[in-house]
Write a protein that holds these residues in place. Structure first.
Motif, PDB file in Angstrom:
ATOM      1  N   ASP A   1       0.844  -1.182   0.000  1.00  0.00           N
ATOM      2  CA  ASP A   1       0.000   0.000   0.000  1.00  0.00           C
ATOM      3  C   ASP A   1       0.887   1.243   0.000  1.00  0.00           C
ATOM      4  O   ASP A   1       1.899   1.298   0.700  1.00  0.00           O
ATOM      5  N   ALA A   2       0.514   2.235  -0.776  1.00  0.00           N
ATOM      6  CA  ALA A   2       1.339   3.436  -0.919  1.00  0.00           C
ATOM      7  C   ALA A   2       1.575   4.133   0.419  1.00  0.00           C
ATOM      8  O   ALA A   2       2.658   4.645   0.691  1.00  0.00           O
ATOM      9  N   ARG A   3       0.571   4.115   1.299  1.00  0.00           N
ATOM     10  CA  ARG A   3       0.736   4.759   2.601  1.00  0.00           C
ATOM     11  C   ARG A   3       1.708   3.974   3.481  1.00  0.00           C
ATOM     12  O   ARG A   3       2.491   4.563   4.230  1.00  0.00           O
ATOM     13  N   ASP A   4       1.645   2.645   3.369  1.00  0.00           N
ATOM     14  CA  ASP A   4       2.576   1.814   4.135  1.00  0.00           C
ATOM     15  C   ASP A   4       3.997   2.016   3.623  1.00  0.00           C
ATOM     16  O   ASP A   4       4.957   2.051   4.391  1.00  0.00           O
ATOM     17  N   LEU A   5       4.137   2.154   2.303  1.00  0.00           N
ATOM     18  CA  LEU A   5       5.460   2.382   1.720  1.00  0.00           C
ATOM     19  C   LEU A   5       6.031   3.721   2.178  1.00  0.00           C
ATOM     20  O   LEU A   5       7.229   3.833   2.455  1.00  0.00           O
ATOM     21  N   LYS A   6       5.167   4.728   2.256  1.00  0.00           N
ATOM     22  CA  LYS A   6       5.618   6.037   2.722  1.00  0.00           C
ATOM     23  C   LYS A   6       6.238   5.929   4.115  1.00  0.00           C
ATOM     24  O   LYS A   6       7.304   6.494   4.395  1.00  0.00           O
ATOM     25  N   SER A   7       5.584   5.175   4.991  1.00  0.00           N
ATOM     26  CA  SER A   7       6.099   4.991   6.354  1.00  0.00           C
ATOM     27  C   SER A   7       7.398   4.198   6.346  1.00  0.00           C
ATOM     28  O   SER A   7       8.352   4.511   7.073  1.00  0.00           O
ATOM     29  N   ALA A   8       7.446   3.162   5.492  1.00  0.00           N
ATOM     30  CA  ALA A   8       8.626   2.302   5.444  1.00  0.00           C
ATOM     31  C   ALA A   8       9.857   3.064   4.961  1.00  0.00           C
ATOM     32  O   ALA A   8      10.960   2.891   5.488  1.00  0.00           O
ATOM     33  N   LEU A   9       9.688   3.916   3.972  1.00  0.00           N
ATOM     34  CA  LEU A   9      10.825   4.645   3.407  1.00  0.00           C
ATOM     35  C   LEU A   9      11.396   5.688   4.365  1.00  0.00           C
ATOM     36  O   LEU A   9      12.553   6.079   4.234  1.00  0.00           O
ATOM     37  N   SER A  10      10.579   6.123   5.306  1.00  0.00           N
ATOM     38  CA  SER A  10      11.054   7.124   6.250  1.00  0.00           C
ATOM     39  C   SER A  10      11.441   6.525   7.602  1.00  0.00           C
ATOM     40  O   SER A  10      11.795   7.254   8.528  1.00  0.00           O
ATOM     41  N   ALA A  11      11.391   5.196   7.720  1.00  0.00           N
ATOM     42  CA  ALA A  11      11.688   4.549   9.000  1.00  0.00           C
ATOM     43  C   ALA A  11      13.185   4.603   9.308  1.00  0.00           C
ATOM     44  O   ALA A  11      14.018   4.374   8.425  1.00  0.00           O
ATOM     45  N   PRO A  12      13.554   4.879  10.550  1.00  0.00           N
ATOM     46  CA  PRO A  12      14.975   4.886  10.928  1.00  0.00           C
ATOM     47  C   PRO A  12      15.537   3.470  10.961  1.00  0.00           C
ATOM     48  O   PRO A  12      14.811   2.509  11.228  1.00  0.00           O
ATOM     49  N   LYS A  13      16.832   3.325  10.691  1.00  0.00           N
ATOM     50  CA  LYS A  13      17.473   2.014  10.712  1.00  0.00           C
ATOM     51  C   LYS A  13      17.612   1.488  12.131  1.00  0.00           C
ATOM     52  O   LYS A  13      17.836   2.251  13.070  1.00  0.00           O
ATOM     53  N   LEU A  14      17.494   0.168  12.249  1.00  0.00           N
ATOM     54  CA  LEU A  14      17.798  -0.480  13.515  1.00  0.00           C
ATOM     55  C   LEU A  14      19.302  -0.736  13.540  1.00  0.00           C
ATOM     56  O   LEU A  14      19.814  -1.563  12.798  1.00  0.00           O
ATOM     57  N   ASP A  15      20.016   0.001  14.350  1.00  0.00           N
ATOM     58  CA  ASP A  15      21.468  -0.163  14.418  1.00  0.00           C
ATOM     59  C   ASP A  15      21.934   0.040  15.860  1.00  0.00           C
ATOM     60  O   ASP A  15      21.123   0.064  16.797  1.00  0.00           O
ATOM     61  N   ASN A  16      23.252   0.151  16.026  1.00  0.00           N
ATOM     62  CA  ASN A  16      23.841   0.281  17.364  1.00  0.00           C
ATOM     63  C   ASN A  16      23.380  -0.841  18.292  1.00  0.00           C
ATOM     64  O   ASN A  16      23.018  -0.621  19.456  1.00  0.00           O
ATOM     65  N   LEU A  17      23.414  -2.053  17.773  1.00  0.00           N
ATOM     66  CA  LEU A  17      22.937  -3.204  18.540  1.00  0.00           C
ATOM     67  C   LEU A  17      23.953  -3.713  19.550  1.00  0.00           C
ATOM     68  O   LEU A  17      23.597  -4.481  20.455  1.00  0.00           O
ATOM     69  N   GLU A  18      25.221  -3.326  19.392  1.00  0.00           N
ATOM     70  CA  GLU A  18      26.286  -3.790  20.290  1.00  0.00           C
ATOM     71  C   GLU A  18      26.292  -5.314  20.406  1.00  0.00           C
ATOM     72  O   GLU A  18      26.375  -5.886  21.494  1.00  0.00           O
ATOM     73  N   GLU A  19      26.157  -5.960  19.232  1.00  0.00           N
ATOM     74  CA  GLU A  19      26.205  -7.417  19.110  1.00  0.00           C
ATOM     75  C   GLU A  19      25.082  -8.116  19.873  1.00  0.00           C
ATOM     76  O   GLU A  19      25.216  -9.256  20.335  1.00  0.00           O
ATOM     77  N   LEU A  20      23.948  -7.436  20.005  1.00  0.00           N
ATOM     78  CA  LEU A  20      22.775  -8.069  20.595  1.00  0.00           C
ATOM     79  C   LEU A  20      22.264  -9.154  19.647  1.00  0.00           C
ATOM     80  O   LEU A  20      21.956  -8.877  18.485  1.00  0.00           O
TER      81      LEU A  20
ATOM     82  N   LYS B   1      11.293   0.235  13.281  1.00  0.00           N
ATOM     83  CA  LYS B   1      12.630   0.445  12.731  1.00  0.00           C
ATOM     84  C   LYS B   1      12.817  -0.401  11.456  1.00  0.00           C
ATOM     85  O   LYS B   1      12.196  -1.454  11.285  1.00  0.00           O
ATOM     86  N   SER B   2      13.693   0.058  10.578  1.00  0.00           N
ATOM     87  CA  SER B   2      13.991  -0.653   9.342  1.00  0.00           C
ATOM     88  C   SER B   2      15.146  -1.630   9.542  1.00  0.00           C
ATOM     89  O   SER B   2      16.171  -1.286  10.132  1.00  0.00           O
ATOM     90  N   VAL B   3      14.974  -2.853   9.026  1.00  0.00           N
ATOM     91  CA  VAL B   3      16.045  -3.863   9.060  1.00  0.00           C
ATOM     92  C   VAL B   3      16.417  -4.297   7.651  1.00  0.00           C
ATOM     93  O   VAL B   3      17.095  -5.303   7.458  1.00  0.00           O
ATOM     94  N   ALA B   4      15.975  -3.537   6.664  1.00  0.00           N
ATOM     95  CA  ALA B   4      16.244  -3.900   5.269  1.00  0.00           C
ATOM     96  C   ALA B   4      17.737  -3.997   4.988  1.00  0.00           C
ATOM     97  O   ALA B   4      18.167  -4.783   4.133  1.00  0.00           O
ATOM     98  N   HIS B   5      18.544  -3.227   5.704  1.00  0.00           N
ATOM     99  CA  HIS B   5      19.992  -3.218   5.471  1.00  0.00           C
ATOM    100  C   HIS B   5      20.665  -4.513   5.906  1.00  0.00           C
ATOM    101  O   HIS B   5      21.822  -4.747   5.572  1.00  0.00           O
ATOM    102  N   PHE B   6      19.956  -5.373   6.633  1.00  0.00           N
ATOM    103  CA  PHE B   6      20.528  -6.649   7.040  1.00  0.00           C
ATOM    104  C   PHE B   6      20.407  -7.716   5.948  1.00  0.00           C
ATOM    105  O   PHE B   6      20.975  -8.799   6.074  1.00  0.00           O
TER     106      PHE B   6
END
Length: 251
Positions: free
Chosen positions: A119-138, A232-237
């Motif tokens: 859905d276009a509205r869901d995509l809008k939210s997904a594209l602006s979501a911050p990355k999940l990072d700084n996990l410190e090996e969690l 948070k976005s995890v697409a980068h994983f």
């Protein structure tokens, strides 16, 4: 079979397999090079006969062959790069699953984690979501619930915020092909759709729930300390073209 001299012209291609009893309805979509399409449809007969458990795709192929018929093979597009073939394959799988759910026997619905029909509205939210990072090996276990997420959206008028946490847990709990050892090392399980964390859970345990050794989460422990991962976005994983719905992070 394609002659080797034709392989450079073929490049990477996308193909579809059809049951001759349903010649206009593909049961599998894949990509390949060389004679992959022929090997997929006919070269597995000996192995299929001896396998204790078969995938849904293999069962259809074996039924066709045992009936004395041949799988219908169609090349949808050819002469592509690997990246182009990934996109075409994923688009076909997504569209067929959208129009006729349950038709395809592909184990994974499309490629990647942040793409697909959305859905276009869901995509809008997904594209602006911050990355999940700084996990410190969690240690984390990420599970993609793309198809079930689409079903949940449809039931909730395409409103992600209207989807109950319990429904997300039911979507992510199983059945999955996972390493229970690694899954138990994870601090929590992330239910992911369209590249975004939709729910975070800490299962009480895992149990075997099917004849082919698939696993399912049972029960829940307190996951309050991880709830800030939601949204948070995890697409980068995930690498481009990744089909596996399971991703282990630091475990």
């Amino acid at each position: 079979m394609f002659h080797q001299d034709a392989w450079p012209i073929l490049g990477h291609y996308v193909y579809a397999l059809f049951d001759p009893n349903k010649p206009n309805q593909p049961f599998y979509v894949g990509k390949g090079v060389g004679n992959r399409v022929f090997a997929h449809a006919r070269g597995q007969l000996t192995r299929l006969e001896s396998d204790e458990f078969m995938s849904a795709k293999q069962e259809v192929i074996l039924q066709i062959l045992k009936a004395g018929k041949e799988v219908i093979l169609k090349i949808v597009r050819y002469g592509m790069s690997h990246e182009e073939a990934i996109k075409v394959e994923a688009s076909l799988i997504d569209m067929i699953n959208h129009i006729e759910p349950g038709t395809l026997k592909n184990e994974i619905s499309g490629h990647g984690v942040a793409e697909g029909i959305i859905d276009a509205r869901d995509l809008k939210s997904a594209l602006s979501a911050p990355k999940l990072d700084n996990l410190e090996e969690l240690p984390l276990l990420i599970i993609k619930i793309e198809r079930k997420w689409s079903d949940l959206l449809e039931l909730n008028n395409n409103s992600p915020i209207s989807i109950n946490r319990s429904d997300i847990f039911n979507a992510v709990k199983g059945n999955w092909v996972v390493s229970v050892r690694r899954a138990k090392e994870a601090a929590c399980v992330l239910a992911v759709a369209r590249g975004i964390v939709r729910g975070v859970f800490v299962p009480s345990d895992w149990e075997t729930v099917s004849h082919n050794n698939r696993k399912q989460m049972i029960g829940e422990l307190d996951a309050a300390e991880y709830q800030h991962f939601v949204g948070k976005s995890v697409a980068h994983f995930f690498t481009n073209g990744s089909q596996n719905p399971i991703k282990y992070i630091y475990c």
